[in-house]
Design a protein around this motif. Sequence first.
Motif, PDB file in Angstrom:
ATOM      1  N   ALA A  87       0.831  -1.205   0.000  1.00 19.28           N
ATOM      2  CA  ALA A  87       0.000   0.000   0.000  1.00 19.28           C
ATOM      3  C   ALA A  87       0.866   1.257   0.000  1.00 19.28           C
ATOM      4  O   ALA A  87       0.503   2.279  -0.596  1.00 19.28           O
ATOM      5  CB  ALA A  87      -0.918  -0.012   1.220  1.00 19.28           C
ATOM      6  N   LEU A 111      -9.611   3.914  -4.277  1.00 26.26           N
ATOM      7  CA  LEU A 111      -9.417   2.705  -3.460  1.00 26.26           C
ATOM      8  C   LEU A 111      -8.116   2.686  -2.640  1.00 26.26           C
ATOM      9  O   LEU A 111      -8.157   2.439  -1.424  1.00 26.26           O
ATOM     10  CB  LEU A 111      -9.514   1.449  -4.336  1.00 26.26           C
ATOM     11  N   PRO A 112      -6.945   2.934  -3.242  1.00 29.95           N
ATOM     12  CA  PRO A 112      -5.714   2.874  -2.432  1.00 29.95           C
ATOM     13  C   PRO A 112      -5.687   3.906  -1.300  1.00 29.95           C
ATOM     14  O   PRO A 112      -5.026   3.699  -0.285  1.00 29.95           O
ATOM     15  CB  PRO A 112      -4.597   3.158  -3.446  1.00 29.95           C
ATOM     16  N   LEU A 114      -8.105   4.613   0.594  1.00 28.26           N
ATOM     17  CA  LEU A 114      -8.888   4.142   1.742  1.00 28.26           C
ATOM     18  C   LEU A 114      -7.987   3.423   2.750  1.00 28.26           C
ATOM     19  O   LEU A 114      -8.385   3.175   3.886  1.00 28.26           O
ATOM     20  CB  LEU A 114      -9.995   3.180   1.275  1.00 28.26           C
ATOM     21  N   LEU A 115      -6.790   3.074   2.314  1.00 27.98           N
ATOM     22  CA  LEU A 115      -5.854   2.386   3.212  1.00 27.98           C
ATOM     23  C   LEU A 115      -5.103   3.375   4.088  1.00 27.98           C
ATOM     24  O   LEU A 115      -4.354   2.990   4.969  1.00 27.98           O
ATOM     25  CB  LEU A 115      -4.854   1.566   2.386  1.00 27.98           C
ATOM     26  N   LYS A 116      -5.285   4.650   3.802  1.00 25.25           N
ATOM     27  CA  LYS A 116      -4.600   5.682   4.588  1.00 25.25           C
ATOM     28  C   LYS A 116      -5.646   6.472   5.364  1.00 25.25           C
ATOM     29  O   LYS A 116      -6.795   6.530   4.962  1.00 25.25           O
ATOM     30  CB  LYS A 116      -3.829   6.621   3.653  1.00 25.25           C
ATOM     31  N   ASN A 117      -5.235   7.028   6.459  1.00 20.39           N
ATOM     32  CA  ASN A 117      -6.182   7.807   7.261  1.00 20.39           C
ATOM     33  C   ASN A 117      -6.279   9.224   6.707  1.00 20.39           C
ATOM     34  O   ASN A 117      -5.686  10.162   7.243  1.00 20.39           O
ATOM     35  CB  ASN A 117      -5.748   7.829   8.725  1.00 20.39           C
TER      36      ASN A 117
END
Lengths: 234, 393
Positions: A87, A111-112, A114-117
């Motif tokens: 990620a 989408l990618p 969403l892996l980060k705040n």
Amino acid sequence: MSNELLFDLKNIEKRFVRGRESISIFDGLNITIKKGTFVSIMGPSGSGKTTLLNMLGGVDRPTSGEILFEGQAIQNLGEGELAKWRARHVGFIFQFYNLMPMLNAEKNVELPLLLKNLSKAQRNKSVETALKLVGLSDRARHLPKELSGGQQQRVAIARAIVSDPDLLLCDEPTGDLDRTTATEILETLQLLNKEFGKTIVMVTHDPVAASFANVSLHLDKGQFIEQQSSEAVA
Amino acid sequence: MGSLFAQISAVVKMNLLSLPKRVGSSLTTLLAVAIVVTVLLAFMAMGQGFQKTMAGSGSEDVAIMLRGGSAAELNSGLGGDVYTNVSSSPGIAKDENGPIISGELYVVVDGVKKSSQTEANLPLRGIGPAGFSLRKNISLIDGRMFEEGKTEIIVGTSILSQFSGFELGSKMKFGATEWTVVGVFDAGGSVFGSELLTDVRTLQAQFNRGNSYQSIRVRLDGPEAIQKIRDFIESDPRLNLDVMTEQAYYSDQSRDMGRLVYMGWGLAIFMALGALAGALNTMYTSVEAKAVEIATLRAIGFKGISAFFGTLVESLVLAIIGGVLGTLIAFLLFDGISTSTMGGSFTQVVFDFNVSADAFKSGIILAVIIGLVGGFFPAWRASRMPLLKAFSS
């Protein structure tokens, strides 16, 4: 192009077991990739191109040997750690785009993130920038099925770069496109390499596509038999 | 945590949006769950409807006395002397006419069901002057009360709705005598509405029962009253009576129908196994259909748990929609429909199917269980999807 190493693969072995047979793909492969390089990997089917790409992307592991990314061994990381590593550092571009058919372009690109705040506003800004970079701002609300193959691949590129990874891994990114569209995609990749310093590793069957890279490698039976530049790859 | 929640939300959203692509298998699962829930609720509605009718019939402040060892009124028999002796018991409430007590006789007569035109047993009950007022929620809604000494009957609304020939003014023959319907009463959905009532003395005379009764009803004068009556009966060796509150009596009478509810659960669980197989198949198909998408997300960096919950929620949504559909079907088909069945005294009891909030809850719980179990294993597979699938597409 930098002199710093991004990847250092040491004595890589990769074997598959098929029935009673053990098939060796790599037997002692060594390769280094410098930061900021655009590397193309060519070779016949079964030569190990995609297997190498998978190992570089942390979605496959070597049977033995070491894969150092910026000096850190990644081959023994757990699934969760590898997911985090991917990620943070890797953007994938697939031959058939692998977009989520039920999400529109901007949701696919998001989408990618969403892996980060990140806040919604921050995500929206990054998505907008990525889509603008690939020239698809006006197609943000379109579903993949409403886009041409080239446009879908651009969305996939936007998804790959939206979280600003160091590395783009491209598996036959133009394999499903006509020559004109393929050229546009390759020019975009070249731009990302030259202007934004992205390291790109691209697997391709197409010599024209390979010519867009600044280093071309030819893989056969698990060994590199030819290379056009020794600056980036050793 | 926020990132994980965002991942799960995204996968759930994608899975739900992709449902129309698998409309056939999704609908099959949904309908299978709906049928299971409908069957369960049909049994529950029947059982609970009957129990509601029976339970609604009993008062806490009315006691019923039967011959010792009799399970139901039909098996009981009491002489006129018993009635006389027990009427002096303490614990019985009194009014200006003395103790509030009703000696009652219960005979079985024939009626013809409107639905099937078949004959069924109906209870014709003779009651004493206090008998009508001893019954909860009962009121005369048409015509007048029967007169003592005349072959007149009043008929419950439940009988009127389910059986033919009992309209106000109708005449019918029971035994050798012609009887006339002179009134209609409503009993608030209780078992009393399934009876024909007449004067007990007339009934004794017309059916050659001398001065005998089958049960005695009394109004209790307080919380300790029933024990006082029991003590009184125990102190008199001539009396062999079982005494219980009306509520306890009817609750006991409905126990068999309670077992029907358990039978419904058994059948529903058996059928649920079939629905479960359907759900498993649908969800495995769904996971396979989305293999590349799931693998791509995981390659991007999504955690396996997001694919797990995404699949599980998809399964739950299908099952819950099926469950809600099943409860709606059950409600539309069964709730409030009136039917009759054999009661504890081999006579017909008319009752309404009752799809209660509890039954609704049970149906949804069953659907959720099917969704959870049917989704768990496919979800597990989704969370373990090999990432290489993304590259081998």
